[in-house]
Design an enzyme around this catalytic site. Sequence first.
Site, PDB file in Angstrom:
ATOM      1  N   LYS A 194       9.029  -1.081   4.935  1.00  0.00           N
ATOM      2  CA  LYS A 194       8.210  -1.602   4.240  1.00  0.00           C
ATOM      3  C   LYS A 194       8.150  -0.665   2.890  1.00  0.00           C
ATOM      4  O   LYS A 194       9.025   0.083   2.729  1.00  0.00           O
ATOM      5  CB  LYS A 194       6.885  -1.943   4.541  1.00  0.00           C
ATOM      6  CG  LYS A 194       6.904  -2.571   5.904  1.00  0.00           C
ATOM      7  CD  LYS A 194       5.715  -3.342   6.546  1.00  0.00           C
ATOM      8  CE  LYS A 194       6.011  -4.466   7.696  1.00  0.00           C
ATOM      9  NZ  LYS A 194       4.843  -4.933   8.068  1.00  0.00           N
TER      10      LYS A 194
ATOM     11  N   GLY B  80       0.689  -5.548  11.738  1.00  0.00           N
ATOM     12  CA  GLY B  80      -0.175  -4.399  11.178  1.00  0.00           C
ATOM     13  C   GLY B  80      -1.601  -4.383  11.684  1.00  0.00           C
ATOM     14  O   GLY B  80      -2.195  -3.756  11.348  1.00  0.00           O
TER      15      GLY B  80
ATOM     16  N   GLU C 292       5.296 -10.846   4.239  1.00  0.00           N
ATOM     17  CA  GLU C 292       4.612 -10.162   3.080  1.00  0.00           C
ATOM     18  C   GLU C 292       5.232 -10.647   1.776  1.00  0.00           C
ATOM     19  O   GLU C 292       4.473 -10.428   0.666  1.00  0.00           O
ATOM     20  CB  GLU C 292       4.602  -8.626   3.383  1.00  0.00           C
ATOM     21  CG  GLU C 292       3.796  -8.388   4.498  1.00  0.00           C
ATOM     22  CD  GLU C 292       4.285  -6.841   5.128  1.00  0.00           C
ATOM     23  OE1 GLU C 292       5.177  -6.312   4.694  1.00  0.00           O
ATOM     24  OE2 GLU C 292       3.508  -6.752   6.324  1.00  0.00           O
TER      25      GLU C 292
ATOM     26  N   GLU D 207       7.637 -13.622  13.414  1.00  0.00           N
ATOM     27  CA  GLU D 207       6.385 -12.392  13.369  1.00  0.00           C
ATOM     28  C   GLU D 207       5.365 -13.013  12.975  1.00  0.00           C
ATOM     29  O   GLU D 207       5.042 -13.655  11.895  1.00  0.00           O
ATOM     30  CB  GLU D 207       7.062 -11.769  11.890  1.00  0.00           C
ATOM     31  CG  GLU D 207       8.296 -10.911  12.343  1.00  0.00           C
ATOM     32  CD  GLU D 207       8.301  -9.575  11.469  1.00  0.00           C
ATOM     33  OE1 GLU D 207       8.289  -8.361  11.879  1.00  0.00           O
ATOM     34  OE2 GLU D 207       8.209  -9.680  10.201  1.00  0.00           O
TER      35      GLU D 207
ATOM     36  N   SER E  73       3.559  -5.401  15.489  1.00  0.00           N
ATOM     37  CA  SER E  73       2.643  -4.505  16.319  1.00  0.00           C
ATOM     38  C   SER E  73       3.369  -4.234  17.418  1.00  0.00           C
ATOM     39  O   SER E  73       3.019  -4.077  18.524  1.00  0.00           O
ATOM     40  CB  SER E  73       1.460  -4.960  16.699  1.00  0.00           C
ATOM     41  OG  SER E  73       0.405  -4.991  15.524  1.00  0.00           O
TER      42      SER E  73
ATOM     43  N   ASN F  14      11.535  -1.829  10.020  1.00  0.00           N
ATOM     44  CA  ASN F  14      11.147  -2.183   8.730  1.00  0.00           C
ATOM     45  C   ASN F  14      10.161  -1.187   7.869  1.00  0.00           C
ATOM     46  O   ASN F  14       9.173  -1.311   8.557  1.00  0.00           O
ATOM     47  CB  ASN F  14      10.695  -3.575   8.755  1.00  0.00           C
ATOM     48  CG  ASN F  14      10.146  -4.055   7.341  1.00  0.00           C
ATOM     49  OD1 ASN F  14      10.575  -3.377   6.414  1.00  0.00           O
ATOM     50  ND2 ASN F  14       9.440  -5.282   7.097  1.00  0.00           N
TER      51      ASN F  14
ATOM     52  N   HIS G 161      10.574 -12.112   4.529  1.00  0.00           N
ATOM     53  CA  HIS G 161       9.330 -11.553   5.437  1.00  0.00           C
ATOM     54  C   HIS G 161       7.892 -12.132   5.027  1.00  0.00           C
ATOM     55  O   HIS G 161       7.918 -12.595   3.687  1.00  0.00           O
ATOM     56  CB  HIS G 161       9.309 -10.131   5.178  1.00  0.00           C
ATOM     57  CG  HIS G 161       8.423  -9.468   5.979  1.00  0.00           C
ATOM     58  ND1 HIS G 161       7.082  -9.386   5.756  1.00  0.00           N
ATOM     59  CD2 HIS G 161       8.665  -8.803   7.026  1.00  0.00           C
ATOM     60  CE1 HIS G 161       6.632  -8.518   6.821  1.00  0.00           C
ATOM     61  NE2 HIS G 161       7.443  -8.314   7.595  1.00  0.00           N
TER      62      HIS G 161
END
Length: 250
Positions: free
Chosen positions: A14, A176, A101, A170, A213, A12, A99
């Site tokens: 992003k 991250g 985010e 996730e 990560s 991904n 997701h």
Amino acid sequence: MTAARRPLVAGNWKMNKTGVEAREYIARLRAHLGETALPADVAICPPFTALEATARAASGSPIRVLAQAVHEAAKGAHTGEISAAMITAAGADGCLVGHSERRAAGETDDQVAARVRAALDAGLQVILCCGESLEQREAGETESWLTGQLTSALAGVRPDEVGAFAIAYEPIWAIGTGRTATPEIAQAACAHVRAVASATLDGDVLRVLYGGSVTPETAGDLMAQPDIDGSLVGGASLDPDAFAAIVRAS
Ligand code: 13P
């Protein structure tokens, strides 16, 4: 993973990479992966603006291309959004949905469910994302939170759609942060995801991925867990060398 399920490793990107950068990256990834049989299915999720360039560059290779999001409506007044038909027209094969985010930016459980349905109706592959925050984990709410997210998102999914479907666990605290979940924590959560999803989809067939990560160093131990069938990779997928190493470790 178990031998019955072929691993899936998805990168991904992003909000990273232009079309030109995507072409260079895919050329390098193709050179890395070669023409020999791969140990896993491979997908890249570029930003919308690089979808078409990525799909063209990946054409004729085993690399699948997925959008990072989709809107539930076929068309209309939805500034900045993209429909399932637009994803198909760009030459892509599927999309991420839900997701964290996107959820943090306001995407609701109801929208996630509607977007899963719209994507499947359009013949797209779907990777549905779920995961808990650090506060939820520390409060002992991880399983109930995942159950709620999945029950809502899977409400409109049919058993025969399992082949087009994967779920990525996730944990938000691992995204991250460089703080990969331990294989034990990731395994326990992915087993729970599979158990909940089994109410709708054949749990022996469904692919459950871990994301957060993941690096070439951590991928092998994660993939060795029985309920982890692949990974959804953010930062490490931006480098084709590192991403190819994660594919090879799967
Ligand atoms: P990182 O691998 O950068 O933690 O991102 C994970 C992720 O959110 C993939 O969708």
